[in-house]
Design an enzyme around this catalytic site. Sequence first.
Site, PDB file in Angstrom:
ATOM      1  N   THR A  86       4.129   0.199 -10.811  1.00 44.87           N
ATOM      2  CA  THR A  86       3.820  -0.163  -9.430  1.00 44.87           C
ATOM      3  C   THR A  86       2.793  -1.284  -9.371  1.00 44.87           C
ATOM      4  OG1 THR A  86       2.725   0.684  -7.437  1.00 44.87           O
ATOM      5  CG2 THR A  86       2.141   1.751  -9.485  1.00 44.87           C
ATOM      6  N   ASP A  87       2.788  -2.008  -8.246  1.00 45.94           N
ATOM      7  CA  ASP A  87       1.760  -3.040  -8.046  1.00 45.94           C
ATOM      8  C   ASP A  87       0.384  -2.419  -7.784  1.00 45.94           C
ATOM      9  OD1 ASP A  87       2.244  -2.045  -5.497  1.00 45.94           O
ATOM     10  OD2 ASP A  87       2.581  -4.004  -4.562  1.00 45.94           O
ATOM     11  N   TYR A 106      -3.256   8.545  -8.354  1.00 48.37           N
ATOM     12  CA  TYR A 106      -1.877   8.102  -8.646  1.00 48.37           C
ATOM     13  C   TYR A 106      -1.876   6.762  -9.381  1.00 48.37           C
ATOM     14  CZ  TYR A 106       2.494   5.603  -7.862  1.00 48.37           C
ATOM     15  OH  TYR A 106       3.608   4.825  -8.035  1.00 48.37           O
ATOM     16  N   LYS A 114      -0.726   5.668 -13.232  1.00 52.17           N
ATOM     17  CA  LYS A 114       0.307   4.662 -13.499  1.00 52.17           C
ATOM     18  C   LYS A 114      -0.284   3.540 -14.377  1.00 52.17           C
ATOM     19  CE  LYS A 114       4.015   4.483 -12.293  1.00 52.17           C
ATOM     20  NZ  LYS A 114       5.286   5.079 -12.846  1.00 52.17           N
TER      21      LYS A 114
HETATM   22  P1  NAD Z   1      10.083  10.016  -6.287  1.00 49.77           P
HETATM   23  O1  NAD Z   1       8.875  10.860  -6.122  1.00 49.77           O
HETATM   24  O2  NAD Z   1      11.036   9.861  -5.157  1.00 49.77           O
HETATM   25  O3  NAD Z   1      10.942  10.537  -7.536  1.00 49.77           O
HETATM   26  C1  NAD Z   1      10.348  10.957  -8.733  1.00 49.77           C
HETATM   27  C2  NAD Z   1      11.398  11.754  -9.524  1.00 49.77           C
HETATM   28  O4  NAD Z   1      10.820  12.105 -10.784  1.00 49.77           O
HETATM   29  C3  NAD Z   1      11.832  13.043  -8.846  1.00 49.77           C
HETATM   30  O5  NAD Z   1      13.236  13.183  -8.887  1.00 49.77           O
HETATM   31  C4  NAD Z   1      11.152  14.140  -9.664  1.00 49.77           C
HETATM   32  O6  NAD Z   1      11.880  15.357  -9.690  1.00 49.77           O
HETATM   33  C5  NAD Z   1      11.079  13.481 -11.030  1.00 49.77           C
HETATM   34  N1  NAD Z   1       9.974  13.997 -11.852  1.00 49.77           N
HETATM   35  C6  NAD Z   1       8.660  14.105 -11.517  1.00 49.77           C
HETATM   36  N2  NAD Z   1       7.947  14.618 -12.521  1.00 49.77           N
HETATM   37  C7  NAD Z   1       8.836  14.832 -13.550  1.00 49.77           C
HETATM   38  C8  NAD Z   1       8.711  15.335 -14.866  1.00 49.77           C
HETATM   39  N3  NAD Z   1       7.540  15.760 -15.340  1.00 49.77           N
HETATM   40  N4  NAD Z   1       9.818  15.406 -15.633  1.00 49.77           N
HETATM   41  C9  NAD Z   1      11.028  14.993 -15.162  1.00 49.77           C
HETATM   42  N5  NAD Z   1      11.206  14.522 -13.914  1.00 49.77           N
HETATM   43  C10 NAD Z   1      10.119  14.436 -13.115  1.00 49.77           C
HETATM   44  O7  NAD Z   1       9.542   8.600  -6.785  1.00 49.77           O
HETATM   45  P2  NAD Z   1      10.090   7.132  -6.488  1.00 49.77           P
HETATM   46  O8  NAD Z   1       9.485   6.631  -5.244  1.00 49.77           O
HETATM   47  O9  NAD Z   1      11.559   7.111  -6.670  1.00 49.77           O
HETATM   48  O10 NAD Z   1       9.396   6.339  -7.694  1.00 49.77           O
HETATM   49  C11 NAD Z   1      10.058   6.228  -8.954  1.00 49.77           C
HETATM   50  C12 NAD Z   1       9.202   5.390  -9.884  1.00 49.77           C
HETATM   51  O11 NAD Z   1       9.013   4.099  -9.316  1.00 49.77           O
HETATM   52  C13 NAD Z   1       7.812   5.959 -10.141  1.00 49.77           C
HETATM   53  O12 NAD Z   1       7.488   5.747 -11.488  1.00 49.77           O
HETATM   54  C14 NAD Z   1       6.915   5.128  -9.237  1.00 49.77           C
HETATM   55  O13 NAD Z   1       5.616   5.030  -9.759  1.00 49.77           O
HETATM   56  C15 NAD Z   1       7.632   3.798  -9.258  1.00 49.77           C
HETATM   57  N6  NAD Z   1       7.426   2.952  -8.070  1.00 49.77           N
HETATM   58  C16 NAD Z   1       7.682   3.439  -6.827  1.00 49.77           C
HETATM   59  C17 NAD Z   1       7.533   2.621  -5.713  1.00 49.77           C
HETATM   60  C18 NAD Z   1       7.814   3.113  -4.315  1.00 49.77           C
HETATM   61  O14 NAD Z   1       7.588   2.387  -3.358  1.00 49.77           O
HETATM   62  N7  NAD Z   1       8.325   4.315  -4.123  1.00 49.77           N
HETATM   63  C19 NAD Z   1       7.096   1.314  -5.890  1.00 49.77           C
HETATM   64  C20 NAD Z   1       6.827   0.840  -7.184  1.00 49.77           C
HETATM   65  C21 NAD Z   1       7.015   1.680  -8.274  1.00 49.77           C
HETATM   66  O1  TDX Z   2       1.962   8.913   7.693  1.00 47.35           O
HETATM   67  C1  TDX Z   2       1.551   7.894   7.129  1.00 47.35           C
HETATM   68  N1  TDX Z   2       0.876   6.965   7.858  1.00 47.35           N
HETATM   69  C2  TDX Z   2       0.392   5.808   7.314  1.00 47.35           C
HETATM   70  O2  TDX Z   2      -0.220   5.001   8.027  1.00 47.35           O
HETATM   71  C3  TDX Z   2       1.778   7.646   5.730  1.00 47.35           C
HETATM   72  C4  TDX Z   2       2.511   8.643   4.886  1.00 47.35           C
HETATM   73  C5  TDX Z   2       1.294   6.469   5.195  1.00 47.35           C
HETATM   74  N2  TDX Z   2       0.613   5.578   5.965  1.00 47.35           N
HETATM   75  C6  TDX Z   2       0.177   4.298   5.368  1.00 47.35           C
HETATM   76  C7  TDX Z   2      -0.536   4.369   4.042  1.00 47.35           C
HETATM   77  C8  TDX Z   2      -0.116   3.068   3.377  1.00 47.35           C
HETATM   78  O3  TDX Z   2      -0.964   2.011   3.798  1.00 47.35           O
HETATM   79  O4  TDX Z   2       1.384   3.558   5.104  1.00 47.35           O
HETATM   80  C9  TDX Z   2       1.286   2.807   3.895  1.00 47.35           C
HETATM   81  C10 TDX Z   2       2.383   3.220   2.953  1.00 47.35           C
HETATM   82  O5  TDX Z   2       2.110   4.550   2.533  1.00 47.35           O
HETATM   83  P1  TDX Z   2       3.007   5.324   1.431  1.00 47.35           P
HETATM   84  O6  TDX Z   2       4.416   5.349   1.878  1.00 47.35           O
HETATM   85  O7  TDX Z   2       2.330   6.602   1.104  1.00 47.35           O
HETATM   86  O8  TDX Z   2       2.982   4.285   0.224  1.00 47.35           O
HETATM   87  P2  TDX Z   2       1.786   3.703  -0.699  1.00 47.35           P
HETATM   88  O9  TDX Z   2       0.607   4.587  -0.726  1.00 47.35           O
HETATM   89  O10 TDX Z   2       1.587   2.257  -0.299  1.00 47.35           O
HETATM   90  O11 TDX Z   2       2.500   3.780  -2.151  1.00 47.35           O
HETATM   91  C11 TDX Z   2       3.901   3.458  -2.280  1.00 47.35           C
HETATM   92  O12 TDX Z   2       4.089   2.188  -2.842  1.00 47.35           O
HETATM   93  C12 TDX Z   2       3.744   2.019  -4.185  1.00 47.35           C
HETATM   94  C13 TDX Z   2       4.638   4.493  -3.130  1.00 47.35           C
HETATM   95  O13 TDX Z   2       4.440   5.781  -2.564  1.00 47.35           O
HETATM   96  C14 TDX Z   2       4.170   4.460  -4.548  1.00 47.35           C
HETATM   97  O14 TDX Z   2       4.929   5.366  -5.346  1.00 47.35           O
HETATM   98  C15 TDX Z   2       4.363   3.077  -5.066  1.00 47.35           C
HETATM   99  O15 TDX Z   2       3.834   2.983  -6.352  1.00 47.35           O
END
Ligand code: NAD
Ligand code: TDX
Length: 332
Positions: free
Chosen positions: A121-122, A148, A152
Amino acid sequence: MMHLLVTGGAGFIGSNFTHHAILRSGHDVTVLDALTYAGNRESLAGLSEDRLRFVQGDITDTALVDELVRQADAVVHFAAESHNDNSLADPRPFLEANVVGTFVLLEAVRRHDVRFHHVSTDEVYGDLELDGHVRFTEETAYNPSSPYSATKAGSDMLVRAWIRSFGVQATISNCSNNYGPFQHVEKFIPRQITNVLCGIRPKLYGAGTNVRDWIHAEDHSAAVLTVLEKGRIGETYLIGADGERDNKSVVELILTLMGQAADAYDHVLDRPGHDLRYAIDATKLRTELGWEPRFADFEDGLAATIDWYRDHRDWWYPAKAATEAFYAKQGQ
Ligand code: NAD
Ligand code: TDX
């Protein structure tokens, strides 16, 4: 064509990537996923069993990971505890999954000499000033804010050390905030969409001036595949689609697209240590590997995402009550 081991393939981005890898790139996939609260087997529905094998298990299980890695041509590592607010309430699972889990995978790819791609992640870079024009690049110093992002960052450092010390064939990508279908209702955009669908007012942390750099999960998946197939071993690539928006304008847009008054939301308690702004400079990925995002228009992508949540209540509704109960306890 490769046989990929995709960890976290039942999560939001991992399931999107699995569809992409099988249907667009012709790879076969084994998904390893613990099905935590964030994993959902339904997110992989429709993929043929000839192309997809699903294994429920934990990435910290050394014997299981060893066996699955031995059978794979490459590992794409998405599995993680991914939600900042949960990491503030209870950090330990983040240490286990994100740090120990990545360590177990690295040892297995080292033993079997298997290609590894680490999805990160960034947020490892900390945050940027709200009104500045500086963006993160591959050279930006690590400065994580939350449990978190610290875990990472730790996992990225492990990957770099295993590349340098043991010659592991790995790449890393650090992506900005994703949106799209199949995202858990705890996250910002799906929380607000499903709040409106449930007759609950959207909840904005603090003043809502914080900026996130949005990218569609499809574009993230395509970028990860590009790095896996064409990236230089040992390199880090930043992934982003020039999608900076402040949270307040995103909530207002969701409300407007859903036919509500743009100000029909509540301000709630701010997140402790809340990062101000993220912004990605993806020049390296674009120029070196030729990747370009396809979802250029955030408003269109958001409208399609709203339609998806409207049409897939069965997928998200079971998680909604517990998620809102968690937030209510936090005053959010
Ligand atoms: P998510 O929480 O939706 O999914 C995570 C998955 O990992 C789930 O299916 C969960 O069951 C599985 N998991 C968790 N712990 C585990 C373990 N110990 N063993 C096996 N499986 C396990 O997450 P996401 O948003 O899809 O993110 C996926 C990846 O991308 C993460 O590494 C996150 O850091 C990275 N990422 C996410 C975002 C974002 O905006 N969501 C942005 C940049 C990077
Ligand atoms: O109810 C809310 N209200 C609100 O204002 C929630 C859940 C979040 N927020 C704000 C917090 C953040 O500024 O919105 C922004 C986005 O929040 P999240 O969806 O929790 O994302 P963020 O914390 O930015 O992290 C996400 O992007 C990077 C992903 O969850 C991470 O897994 C990824 O690494």
